[in-house]
Design an enzyme around this catalytic site. Structure first.
Site, PDB file in Angstrom:
ATOM      1  CG  ASP A  20      -5.740  -0.326  -5.428  1.00 24.32           C
ATOM      2  OD1 ASP A  20      -6.124  -0.270  -4.243  1.00 24.32           O
ATOM      3  OD2 ASP A  20      -4.534  -0.379  -5.751  1.00 24.32           O
ATOM      4  CG  HIS A 101       1.758  -2.713  -0.077  1.00 24.82           C
ATOM      5  ND1 HIS A 101       1.643  -3.644   0.925  1.00 24.82           N
ATOM      6  CD2 HIS A 101       2.515  -3.281  -1.043  1.00 24.82           C
ATOM      7  CE1 HIS A 101       2.318  -4.729   0.596  1.00 24.82           C
ATOM      8  NE2 HIS A 101       2.850  -4.534  -0.594  1.00 24.82           N
ATOM      9  NE  ARG A 102      -2.651   3.619  -5.314  1.00 26.49           N
ATOM     10  CZ  ARG A 102      -2.374   2.857  -6.361  1.00 26.49           C
ATOM     11  NH1 ARG A 102      -3.169   1.880  -6.716  1.00 26.49           N
ATOM     12  NH2 ARG A 102      -1.304   3.090  -7.092  1.00 26.49           N
ATOM     13  CB  ALA A 103      -6.040  -0.482   0.986  1.00 20.15           C
TER      14      ALA A 103
END
Length: 192
Positions: A20, A101-103
């Site tokens: 991630d 929420h990084r994506a």
């Protein structure tokens, strides 16, 4: 800080928490087309025979690419997105059951960068689709022998469907997540 890393999946998978942290990923595969393989051989031979001549021949191509990137950097801060773009991104990542929420942030930044690279100041579905293809495969939950590319084959149509489902021009109003059944339907469409 920019990290560029390589790995061989045959040597084992990385833990999801580490994967991630990588913003974008690409799978590098061997070229199977005979004509393209011949082109590789010819370019390699040309370089070995005369590196300076080879450099001179390809320098204009490198300069054009460099200038295009430089121009994109100048307008990146002007590239806009709509709240509907955010809804499409968030809905797709939610339906794909992407943790965190990084994506979502990476997809938005990548879409903006691609729009700037194409000298546009507004992102579109093409930018979002490309960004999803680069930001999602390594984040998908899948078995050890599953193919991430197969999971994303329908992403373009999923983005279009989400855009229609969420209302093309609607920039205000409530955004409903939908129920689990709706999420599984979208995930099914993306993986088909």
């Amino acid at each position: 800080f920019i990290l560029v890393g390589t790995m061989n999946p045959e040597e084992g998978d990385l833990r999801p928490q580490l994967l991630d942290r990588f913003a974008l990923s690409v799978d590098v595969q061997g070229i199977k087309d005979t004509h393209e393989r011949i082109e590789i051989l010819e370019r390699h031979i040309a370089y070995e025979n005369d590196p300076m001549d080879f450099k001179a021949e390809w320098e204009p191509v490198d300069l054009r690419l460099s200038e295009r990137i430089s121009e994109a950097r100048k307008i990146i801060d002007e590239v806009k997105h709509t709240s509907n773009d955010l809804r499409v991104i968030a809905s797709i990542t939610s339906d794909l059951q992407i943790d965190g929420h990084r994506a979502d942030l990476v997809i938005l930044k990548t879409a903006r960068a691609h729009a700037a690279y194409e000298q546009r100041t507004q992102i579109n579905d093409k930018d979002i689709t490309l960004a999803i293809r680069l930001a999602i495969p390594h984040r998908l939950k899948r078995g050890p022998f599953a193919d991430a590319n197969a999971d994303l084959e329908g992403v373009e149509s999923s983005v279009e469907e989400k855009r229609q489902e969420l209302g093309e021009g609607e920039e205000t109003g409530e955004f409903s997540e939908g129920n689990d059944d709706q999420a599984s339907q979208t995930k099914k469409k993306v993986s088909q």
